[in-house]
Design an enzyme around this catalytic site. Sequence first.
Site, PDB file in Angstrom:
ATOM      1  N   ASN A   9       0.888  -1.182   0.011  1.00 54.55           N
ATOM      2  CA  ASN A   9      -0.147  -0.043   0.067  1.00 54.55           C
ATOM      3  C   ASN A   9       1.064   1.143  -0.044  1.00 54.55           C
ATOM      4  O   ASN A   9       1.536   1.703   0.963  1.00 54.55           O
ATOM      5  CB  ASN A   9      -0.938   0.187   1.259  1.00 54.55           C
ATOM      6  CG  ASN A   9      -1.674   1.286   1.521  1.00 54.55           C
ATOM      7  OD1 ASN A   9      -1.751   2.035   0.420  1.00 54.55           O
ATOM      8  ND2 ASN A   9      -2.152   1.489   2.696  1.00 54.55           N
ATOM      9  N   TRP A  10       0.805   1.871  -1.161  1.00 54.81           N
ATOM     10  CA  TRP A  10       1.724   3.062  -1.238  1.00 54.81           C
ATOM     11  C   TRP A  10       1.259   4.458  -0.550  1.00 54.81           C
ATOM     12  O   TRP A  10       1.916   5.376  -0.687  1.00 54.81           O
ATOM     13  CB  TRP A  10       2.158   3.330  -2.826  1.00 54.81           C
ATOM     14  CG  TRP A  10       3.122   2.144  -3.296  1.00 54.81           C
ATOM     15  CD1 TRP A  10       3.655   1.241  -2.699  1.00 54.81           C
ATOM     16  CD2 TRP A  10       3.567   2.033  -4.638  1.00 54.81           C
ATOM     17  NE1 TRP A  10       4.543   0.469  -3.361  1.00 54.81           N
ATOM     18  CE2 TRP A  10       4.689   0.897  -4.658  1.00 54.81           C
ATOM     19  CE3 TRP A  10       3.385   2.558  -5.721  1.00 54.81           C
ATOM     20  CZ2 TRP A  10       5.205   0.526  -5.668  1.00 54.81           C
ATOM     21  CZ3 TRP A  10       3.891   2.182  -6.940  1.00 54.81           C
ATOM     22  CH2 TRP A  10       4.715   1.327  -6.824  1.00 54.81           C
ATOM     23  N   LYS A  11      -0.017   4.185  -0.354  1.00 61.79           N
ATOM     24  CA  LYS A  11      -0.647   5.458   0.440  1.00 61.79           C
ATOM     25  C   LYS A  11      -0.432   6.578  -0.691  1.00 61.79           C
ATOM     26  O   LYS A  11      -0.508   6.567  -1.842  1.00 61.79           O
ATOM     27  CB  LYS A  11       0.026   5.878   1.689  1.00 61.79           C
ATOM     28  CG  LYS A  11      -0.087   4.556   2.847  1.00 61.79           C
ATOM     29  CD  LYS A  11       0.282   4.826   4.084  1.00 61.79           C
ATOM     30  CE  LYS A  11       0.682   3.637   5.023  1.00 61.79           C
ATOM     31  NZ  LYS A  11       0.107   3.764   6.255  1.00 61.79           N
ATOM     32  N   HIS A  95      -9.648   1.006   4.629  1.00 64.95           N
ATOM     33  CA  HIS A  95      -8.398   1.377   5.266  1.00 64.95           C
ATOM     34  C   HIS A  95      -8.535   2.173   6.525  1.00 64.95           C
ATOM     35  O   HIS A  95      -9.356   3.009   6.598  1.00 64.95           O
ATOM     36  CB  HIS A  95      -7.352   1.832   4.416  1.00 64.95           C
ATOM     37  CG  HIS A  95      -5.969   1.750   4.887  1.00 64.95           C
ATOM     38  ND1 HIS A  95      -5.486   2.630   5.933  1.00 64.95           N
ATOM     39  CD2 HIS A  95      -4.998   0.972   4.683  1.00 64.95           C
ATOM     40  CE1 HIS A  95      -4.390   2.482   6.167  1.00 64.95           C
ATOM     41  NE2 HIS A  95      -3.946   1.294   5.553  1.00 64.95           N
ATOM     42  N   GLU A  97      -6.849   4.461   7.637  1.00 66.45           N
ATOM     43  CA  GLU A  97      -6.600   5.954   7.238  1.00 66.45           C
ATOM     44  C   GLU A  97      -7.902   6.684   6.660  1.00 66.45           C
ATOM     45  O   GLU A  97      -8.244   7.715   6.873  1.00 66.45           O
ATOM     46  CB  GLU A  97      -5.382   6.002   6.654  1.00 66.45           C
ATOM     47  CG  GLU A  97      -4.068   5.862   7.532  1.00 66.45           C
ATOM     48  CD  GLU A  97      -3.131   5.452   6.571  1.00 66.45           C
ATOM     49  OE1 GLU A  97      -2.749   5.565   5.338  1.00 66.45           O
ATOM     50  OE2 GLU A  97      -1.878   5.131   7.484  1.00 66.45           O
ATOM     51  N   GLU A 167      -5.701  -5.234  10.350  1.00 62.50           N
ATOM     52  CA  GLU A 167      -4.508  -3.803  10.453  1.00 62.50           C
ATOM     53  C   GLU A 167      -4.943  -3.327  11.823  1.00 62.50           C
ATOM     54  O   GLU A 167      -5.716  -2.385  11.815  1.00 62.50           O
ATOM     55  CB  GLU A 167      -4.778  -3.133   9.252  1.00 62.50           C
ATOM     56  CG  GLU A 167      -4.300  -3.742   8.010  1.00 62.50           C
ATOM     57  CD  GLU A 167      -3.627  -2.579   7.037  1.00 62.50           C
ATOM     58  OE1 GLU A 167      -2.712  -3.125   6.568  1.00 62.50           O
ATOM     59  OE2 GLU A 167      -4.244  -1.717   6.878  1.00 62.50           O
ATOM     60  N   GLY A 173       1.961   2.086  10.555  1.00 60.96           N
ATOM     61  CA  GLY A 173       3.302   3.222  10.506  1.00 60.96           C
ATOM     62  C   GLY A 173       3.630   3.343  11.924  1.00 60.96           C
ATOM     63  O   GLY A 173       4.494   4.570  12.148  1.00 60.96           O
ATOM     64  N   SER A 213       3.073  -2.468  10.243  1.00 64.70           N
ATOM     65  CA  SER A 213       4.642  -2.505  10.357  1.00 64.70           C
ATOM     66  C   SER A 213       5.216  -3.891  10.204  1.00 64.70           C
ATOM     67  O   SER A 213       6.083  -4.260  10.973  1.00 64.70           O
ATOM     68  CB  SER A 213       5.111  -1.920  11.914  1.00 64.70           C
ATOM     69  OG  SER A 213       4.392  -0.817  12.273  1.00 64.70           O
ATOM     70  N   GLY A 234       2.666  -1.366   4.268  1.00 63.03           N
ATOM     71  CA  GLY A 234       2.722   0.024   3.895  1.00 63.03           C
ATOM     72  C   GLY A 234       4.199   0.761   3.595  1.00 63.03           C
ATOM     73  O   GLY A 234       4.770   0.333   2.617  1.00 63.03           O
TER      74      GLY A 234
HETATM   75  C1  PEP Z   1      -0.757   0.195   5.734  1.00 63.60           C
HETATM   76  O1  PEP Z   1      -0.820   1.342   5.537  1.00 63.60           O
HETATM   77  O2  PEP Z   1      -1.752  -0.719   5.474  1.00 63.60           O
HETATM   78  C2  PEP Z   1       0.199  -0.380   6.724  1.00 63.60           C
HETATM   79  C3  PEP Z   1       0.077  -1.559   7.117  1.00 63.60           C
HETATM   80  O3  PEP Z   1       1.307   0.570   6.992  1.00 63.60           O
HETATM   81  P1  PEP Z   1       2.814   0.148   7.599  1.00 63.60           P
HETATM   82  O4  PEP Z   1       3.218  -1.096   6.937  1.00 63.60           O
HETATM   83  O5  PEP Z   1       3.521   0.985   7.308  1.00 63.60           O
HETATM   84  O6  PEP Z   1       2.402  -0.134   9.188  1.00 63.60           O
END
Ligand code: PEP
Length: 252
Positions: A9-11, A95, A97, A167, A173, A213, A234
Amino acid sequence: MRKRIIAGNWKMYKTPRESVDFVAKFLPMIHDHTRDEIVLFPTSTSLSHVIEAVKGSNVRAGAQTMHWLNEGPYTGQTSPTMLASIHCTHVLLGHSERRMYAHETDDMVNWKLKAALLHGLTPVVCVGESLEKRQSGLTEAVLRWQIACALNGVEPESSAALVIAYEPIWAIGTGSTATPNQAQEAHAIIRREIAATLGSARAESTRILYGGSVKPENTATLMAQPDIDGALVGGASLDPDTFCRIVKYQTA
Ligand code: PEP
């Protein structure tokens, strides 16, 4: 056997140029990788560029969100038919976010899920508890509620493509990953709730990804858990070398 999915997931990172550069470096690294499905979720302006760049390869590309309707006066939105028309295959839904900053509700996630299934997109529905809910002992209640809402009115026969991503919000993050046991426990709860809603056969075939993470160092122990069927990554998916190390994790 559930084939694992390793997704990035490149956000809100990477211009189209940067996205295509990533793909150019990444594809040769994983061109013979067949053990897992690999999916990239670029931002909307990069999506069609990435779809073009991965054409004919073992990598798929998906959108980070979509509306549930086909068209209408909804400024800034993209519809399922629009995504299907550019050969987008996957879509992230709900998601945390998006739930937090774009006020996506459980009902909206449900409408989006039904629309994705109807239009032949593979939906990756994100669920997960906040730190506060976990500390109050409400993880199971939150997960069961989110799954039950997302699957409301979904038929087992039409949900073969369904993918869930667990998640935990406190792990996204933050650098603090759920332990393999914490993740396994949550995945088992989710699978039981899918069984209660869609039946045990569909629950057995549904892939449940872990996200929060994920790094090259912790991928193998997470993937060794019986109910973890892949990863949604992410930050660590932004660099082709790092993401490649995650894709190629080795079990003991
Ligand atoms: C995500 O945004 O779906 C995610 C899991 O982020 P990260 O791996 O940076 O925690």
